[in-house]
Design a protein around this motif. Structure first.
Motif, PDB file in Angstrom:
ATOM      1  N   GLY A  93       0.709  -1.319   0.010  1.00 57.93           N
ATOM      2  CA  GLY A  93      -0.038  -0.144   0.123  1.00 57.93           C
ATOM      3  C   GLY A  93       0.766   1.165   0.021  1.00 57.93           C
ATOM      4  O   GLY A  93       0.603   2.544  -0.822  1.00 57.93           O
ATOM      5  N   LEU A  94       1.758   1.179   0.689  1.00 57.60           N
ATOM      6  CA  LEU A  94       2.907   2.383   0.683  1.00 57.60           C
ATOM      7  C   LEU A  94       3.292   2.661  -0.596  1.00 57.60           C
ATOM      8  O   LEU A  94       3.289   3.764  -1.212  1.00 57.60           O
ATOM      9  N   SER A  95       3.795   1.413  -1.410  1.00 53.58           N
ATOM     10  CA  SER A  95       4.318   1.761  -2.840  1.00 53.58           C
ATOM     11  C   SER A  95       3.360   2.267  -3.443  1.00 53.58           C
ATOM     12  O   SER A  95       3.681   3.345  -4.448  1.00 53.58           O
ATOM     13  N   LEU A  96       2.243   2.030  -3.557  1.00 52.34           N
ATOM     14  CA  LEU A  96       1.196   2.623  -4.624  1.00 52.34           C
ATOM     15  C   LEU A  96       0.923   4.026  -3.979  1.00 52.34           C
ATOM     16  O   LEU A  96       0.690   5.007  -4.854  1.00 52.34           O
ATOM     17  N   GLY A  97       0.841   4.562  -2.732  1.00 49.34           N
ATOM     18  CA  GLY A  97       0.816   5.555  -2.285  1.00 49.34           C
ATOM     19  C   GLY A  97       2.119   6.499  -2.905  1.00 49.34           C
ATOM     20  O   GLY A  97       1.954   7.686  -3.383  1.00 49.34           O
ATOM     21  N   MET A  98       3.261   6.040  -2.709  1.00 48.14           N
ATOM     22  CA  MET A  98       4.655   6.649  -3.109  1.00 48.14           C
ATOM     23  C   MET A  98       4.376   6.863  -4.714  1.00 48.14           C
ATOM     24  O   MET A  98       4.897   7.801  -5.014  1.00 48.14           O
ATOM     25  N   GLN A  99       3.848   6.209  -5.553  1.00 47.07           N
ATOM     26  CA  GLN A  99       3.749   6.109  -6.954  1.00 47.07           C
ATOM     27  C   GLN A  99       2.869   7.438  -7.244  1.00 47.07           C
ATOM     28  O   GLN A  99       3.197   8.243  -8.230  1.00 47.07           O
ATOM     29  N   GLN A 100       1.868   7.468  -6.548  1.00 51.75           N
ATOM     30  CA  GLN A 100       0.888   8.586  -6.634  1.00 51.75           C
ATOM     31  C   GLN A 100       1.492   9.900  -6.672  1.00 51.75           C
ATOM     32  O   GLN A 100       1.225  10.898  -7.199  1.00 51.75           O
ATOM     33  N   ILE A 101       2.317   9.900  -5.235  1.00 51.58           N
ATOM     34  CA  ILE A 101       3.160  11.228  -5.182  1.00 51.58           C
ATOM     35  C   ILE A 101       4.118  11.696  -6.178  1.00 51.58           C
ATOM     36  O   ILE A 101       4.243  12.513  -6.322  1.00 51.58           O
ATOM     37  N   PHE A 102       4.604  10.414  -6.615  1.00 46.99           N
ATOM     38  CA  PHE A 102       5.629  10.903  -7.727  1.00 46.99           C
ATOM     39  C   PHE A 102       4.928  11.144  -9.024  1.00 46.99           C
ATOM     40  O   PHE A 102       5.443  12.240  -9.706  1.00 46.99           O
ATOM     41  N   ARG A 103       3.785  10.633  -9.159  1.00 48.32           N
ATOM     42  CA  ARG A 103       2.989  11.049 -10.455  1.00 48.32           C
ATOM     43  C   ARG A 103       2.412  12.485 -10.104  1.00 48.32           C
ATOM     44  O   ARG A 103       2.466  13.509 -11.246  1.00 48.32           O
ATOM     45  N   SER A 104       2.252  12.937  -9.048  1.00 48.17           N
ATOM     46  CA  SER A 104       1.373  14.111  -8.802  1.00 48.17           C
ATOM     47  C   SER A 104       2.687  15.378  -9.036  1.00 48.17           C
ATOM     48  O   SER A 104       2.379  16.431  -9.058  1.00 48.17           O
ATOM     49  N   THR A 105       4.008  14.860  -8.427  1.00 55.14           N
ATOM     50  CA  THR A 105       5.227  15.912  -8.230  1.00 55.14           C
ATOM     51  C   THR A 105       5.937  15.923  -9.425  1.00 55.14           C
ATOM     52  O   THR A 105       6.182  16.895  -9.757  1.00 55.14           O
ATOM     53  N   PHE A 106       6.082  14.842 -10.174  1.00 56.75           N
ATOM     54  CA  PHE A 106       6.919  15.024 -11.569  1.00 56.75           C
ATOM     55  C   PHE A 106       6.089  14.735 -12.785  1.00 56.75           C
ATOM     56  O   PHE A 106       6.675  14.766 -13.670  1.00 56.75           O
TER      57      PHE A 106
END
Length: 304
Positions: A114-127
């Motif tokens: 679940g953390l990995s999915l959340g981090m992927q979304q953070i990357f997508r929103s940031t970069f």
């Protein structure tokens, strides 16, 4: 096609395998420390690699915008920053999540997934969703031609040198430093380690953070041979777990040997068949070997 041409193609294909080996080794080293030494199934390990890759991209962009005269020298500094950023995030993740889930492997798997999915979304929103690449310094571009028809990329040589440096650093730290002594004592007998005054909780946190930091260095190395997207790290997580389990949990020597074997097998077979078929063949060979030797290539004898 002459024999010399075939030999050069084989050598270049083998060197491509060494470049993949270097990235897998750096990923596997971090995971071997977290999974092999601590028993934590960290499905977000690939995202820590992505953190390192995006750190390189961000520093490259800032250097190119505000200090273009430093473009030739920023990369080694950026690698150190990638380690620090991934280390700090890993420290926070262990404090917030992992310390509550020790001895509950299924829970750590679900939580870190679940953390990995959340981090992927953070990357997508940031970069953004598109893949990005840093501007590499000139000394990483081009190739070295030791013989006619044989071109070895300089970035591949650098990644190999970086992986050797990090591997030697991890081995020295694990067997010659106070941190390494505490880790080995905790793995051997946690109750006895606590009784001798070792703060095993702090050791766990530091170990997890160091493993994440090494994944950040793997991400920095990855930027020299590929572009980075929000899901780049997740593409390597299965291979990283294969490296650790095939080599033998808690065995750093096994991690090195299995990373080399998997990378070379996949690279050489890709020359004769498609990439997906090569990966299937490699995975099938690993499954057969693990069926015959479930403990991996180099099983560590640990007292429980």
């Amino acid at each position: 096609m002459t024999f010399s041409d075939m030999m050069n193609i084989g050598l270049m294909q083998g060197f491509a395998g060494l470049s993949l080996f270097s990235v897998l080794l750096l990923m596997g080293l971090g995971l071997a420390i977290i999974f092999g030494q601590m028993g934590v199934i960290n499905m977000a390990h690939g995202e820590f690699m992505t953190i390192g890759a995006y750190t390189i991209f961000a520093i490259s962009h800032l250097t190119e915008s505000f200090a273009p005269n430093l473009m030739g020298a920023y990369f080694p500094f950026a690698i150190a920053v990638a380690f620090v950023v991934a280390f700090v995030v890993g420290w926070g993740v262990e404090w917030a999540f992992i310390r509550h889930l020790y001895k509950r492997p299924l829970d750590t798997l679900l939580a870190t997934w679940g953390l990995s999915l959340g981090m992927q979304q953070i990357f997508r929103s940031t970069f953004g969703p598109k893949e990005v690449s840093p501007t590499l310094p000139d000394w990483l571009m081009g190739s070295w031609a030791p013989a006619e028809g044989l071109d070895i990329p300089l970035n591949g040589l650098f990644v190999m040198a970086l992986s050797v440096f990090v591997t030697c650093g991890v081995l020295i730290a694990l067997y010659k430093s106070r941190w390494g002594l505490r880790v080995r004592a905790t793995v051997a007998n946690r109750t006895m380690a606590n009784a001798t005054g070792i703060n095993t909780k702090r050791t766990d946190r530091l170990t997890f953070a160091i493993g994440c930091g090494i994944a950040g260095v793997a991400g920095a190395a990855f930027t020299t041979i590929g572009s980075t997207g929000p899901t780049s790290g997740s593409l390597y997580i299965v291979d990283a777990f294969l490296v650790v389990t095939f080599g033998g949990a808690a065995s750093l020597l096994g991690t090195v040997v299995s990373a080399f074997g998997i990378a070379q097998t996949q690279s050489v077979t890709e020359f004769f068949m498609s990439g997906s078929n090569a990966k299937v063949l490699t995975l099938s060979a690993i499954v057969v070997i693990l069926m015959l030797r479930p403990q991996g290539l180099f099983a560590s004898k640990v007292r429980r």
